[in-house]
Design a protein around this motif. Structure first.
Motif, PDB file in Angstrom:
ATOM      1  N   GLN A  39      70.961 -34.485   2.589  1.00 65.35           N
ATOM      2  CA  GLN A  39      69.515 -34.940   3.512  1.00 65.35           C
ATOM      3  C   GLN A  39      69.101 -34.703   4.991  1.00 65.35           C
TER       4      GLN A  39
ATOM      5  N   MET B  82      53.459 -30.719  -4.708  1.00 62.62           N
ATOM      6  CA  MET B  82      54.183 -31.696  -4.060  1.00 62.62           C
ATOM      7  C   MET B  82      53.138 -32.434  -5.088  1.00 62.62           C
TER       8      MET B  82
ATOM      9  N   GLY C 244      54.618 -37.275  -2.527  1.00 62.75           N
ATOM     10  CA  GLY C 244      55.351 -36.510  -1.212  1.00 62.75           C
ATOM     11  C   GLY C 244      55.821 -35.761  -1.592  1.00 62.75           C
ATOM     12  N   THR C 245      57.176 -35.707  -3.494  1.00 59.85           N
ATOM     13  CA  THR C 245      58.195 -34.894  -3.624  1.00 59.85           C
ATOM     14  C   THR C 245      57.474 -33.293  -3.982  1.00 59.85           C
TER      15      THR C 245
ATOM     16  N   GLN D  90      61.391 -30.784   2.186  1.00 62.94           N
ATOM     17  CA  GLN D  90      62.129 -32.456   1.519  1.00 62.94           C
ATOM     18  C   GLN D  90      62.261 -32.722   3.176  1.00 62.94           C
TER      19      GLN D  90
ATOM     20  N   SER E 199      63.276 -36.120   5.903  1.00 65.60           N
ATOM     21  CA  SER E 199      62.609 -37.232   5.790  1.00 65.60           C
ATOM     22  C   SER E 199      61.659 -37.322   6.772  1.00 65.60           C
TER      23      SER E 199
ATOM     24  N   ARG F  39      58.245 -36.236   4.960  1.00 68.91           N
ATOM     25  CA  ARG F  39      58.347 -37.864   4.379  1.00 68.91           C
ATOM     26  C   ARG F  39      57.874 -38.439   5.003  1.00 68.91           C
ATOM     27  N   ASP F  40      58.531 -39.165   6.230  1.00 71.66           N
ATOM     28  CA  ASP F  40      57.913 -40.533   6.937  1.00 71.66           C
ATOM     29  C   ASP F  40      56.754 -39.932   7.392  1.00 71.66           C
TER      30      ASP F  40
ATOM     31  N   ILE G  40      53.870 -37.651   6.656  1.00 71.23           N
ATOM     32  CA  ILE G  40      53.385 -37.955   5.293  1.00 71.23           C
ATOM     33  C   ILE G  40      53.087 -39.545   4.992  1.00 71.23           C
ATOM     34  N   GLN G  41      53.882 -40.511   4.841  1.00 71.24           N
ATOM     35  CA  GLN G  41      53.533 -41.583   3.910  1.00 71.24           C
ATOM     36  C   GLN G  41      52.871 -42.284   5.277  1.00 71.24           C
TER      37      GLN G  41
END
Length: 447
Positions: free
Chosen positions: A199, A302, A310-311, A346, A348, A351-352, A354-355
């Motif tokens: 990652q 997505m 988010g995946t 992909q 992090s 993704r953070d 997006i969260q």
């Protein structure tokens, strides 16, 4: 490993498929003759609290740990109780999950408390129950979730060895399985480390680029930090050739065959797992849904709804299929390498970010507008290609190591299960087994 232990000298056919042959001296019995089974009963929700008032309460296996549970609820007037040392057995999915009561608990209808009587040691029962799960799995019922009744639990058949054999089998498994479990933990830690390193390659490449000596500037985006001076920062909606949309909001009729229909559960690890498809839809439904969106090679899917929000995965097939509403579609412009956006999503960092934009109702949700307005770094095309090559050069090495480690982990788990089964069904004779450290201590005393 099982082969290194000797079998008993004489066996008979057990008459139980999953038990196989059994030592002649062991006795056929049922759980109800050798143990007490106390089925849980749920109290009124008004009698439960999270303020520590009353007994710790377990509705089911959700609070199970490796050995002991960690309760989150309490109940002043539980209808059924499990006493310290009793086995907590899950009678609802997953049927057979097991813990030990380390204190008095109130138990709900998802559990039963089991305690061996004078001819059955709890320590032996702890190892036996995972093996008799095969019989319980065969009789479990339920349209919403699998479950077993008190009668089904009590009527489980097994062969019971003598108390001394039970004691030796338990000591043997406590010792040997602890060693295997230590190896399993180490292997899991190695896999986690390898995935983190994999990652990290993606994270650094898509946000800092391929040149470690590149001059940097502030991106103006908190989560992104500094980027190379010749990179832009744009909203994702400006990098696509078609609006970011989701699948149809209607429920199709499932067919026995036809066009594969994909939902969130099929999206994992960057790929579409067609074995986990929702099912098949008719050609007519496919044609109808394709007016809204028809997947193309290079598209990015997505998950925007549910536990895996988010995946992402990339479409890598020309075969016809279609998608459902939990998935959003991203089709990049011709001048934007889709793999760069795929790897970026992909990372992090993304993704953070997006969260932070998730909304929560009954489940986490990511709006199409939020995806479209996501601020993303955009290198020159030549740099995008270098980044893709960098990632695809380094990550296969990690993928190979991860696959090798996961295979080793699988073998350890199979070895663990086989050893437990062999011991509690009498395929190996451990009556004279002595722990290695005890053997060494005896030698030292003799010396």
């Amino acid at each position: 490993m099982v082969l290194q232990y000797k079998p008993y000298t004489e066996y008979i056919d057990s008459g139980i498929d999953w038990f196989g042959s059994v030592p002649k001296s062991w006795t056929l019995t049922r759980l109800k003759f050798e143990a007490t089974v106390n089925m849980g009963q749920s109290p009124s929700s008004e009698d439960c609290n999270q303020d520590g008032i009353g007994l710790p309460f377990l509705q089911g296996n959700a609070e199970f740990g490796l050995i002991n549970p960690s309760p989150k609820q309490y109940c002043e007037t539980p209808r059924k109780i499990a006493h310290t040392g009793q086995l907590l057995f899950s009678v609802r999915a997953p049927v057979g999950a097991l813990n030990v009561a380390d204190q008095i608990y109130g138990i709900g209808r998802g559990l039963c408390a089991i305690e061996g009587a004078r001819n059955l040691l709890n320590s032996f029962l702890w190892w036996l129950i995972p093996i008799i799960r095969s019989e319980l799995d065969a009789v479990s019922t339920g349209s919403t979730f699998e479950a077993v009744s008190a009668e089904q639990v009590e009527n489980v058949s097994f062969y019971n060895p003598s108390l001394s054999e039970q004691f030796n089998i338990s000591r043997f498994l406590d010792h040997e399985i602890a060693k295997i479990d230590t190896l399993i933990v180490k292997q899991q830690q190695l896999i986690l480390l390898l995935k983190e390193k994999r990652q990290a390659v993606i994270n650094h490449a898509v946000t800092k680029g391929s040149n470690p000596n590149a001059e940097m500037r502030d991106s103006g985006v908190d989560w992104l930090g500094k980027i190379p001076v010749d990179w832009d920062v744009v909203s994702l909606k400006h990098l696509v050739s078609a609006p970011i949309i989701d699948g149809p909001h209607t429920s199709p009729t499932r067919q026995e065959d036809g066009i594969p229909f994909i939902s969130a559960e099929a999206i994992s690890a960057g790929f579409i797992n067609f074995e986990k498809k929702w099912g098949y839809i008719s050609k007519e439904d496919h044609q109808l849904y394709s007016k809204r969106y028809a997947p193309q090679r290079g598209d990015i899917l997505m998950v925007k709804l549910g536990a895996t929000t988010g995946t992402v995965a990339m479409v890598e097939t020309d075969e016809a299929f279609n998608i459902w509403v939990p998935l959003a579609t991203i089709r990049t412009r011709a001048d934007i390498p889709s793999k760069f956006i795929f790897y970026l999503l992909q990372s992090s960092s993304v993704r953070d970010a997006i969260q932070l934009s998730w909304t929560f109702g009954t489940q986490q949700t990511l709006g199409l507008g939020t995806i479209a307005n996501l601020r993303t770094p955009l290198p020159p095309r030549e740099e995008c290609e270098k980044i893709i090559k960098l990632i695809e050069k380094k990550n296969p090495i990690f993928d190979q190591l991860i696959n090798k480690s996961e295979h080793s982990l699988l073998l350890l788990k199979e070895r663990r299960a086989a050893l437990i089964s062999a011991a509690v069904t009498g395929k190996i004779d451990v009556r004279n087994w002595v722990a290695p450290e005890e053997t060494q201590s005896n030698k030292e005393v003799a010396a």
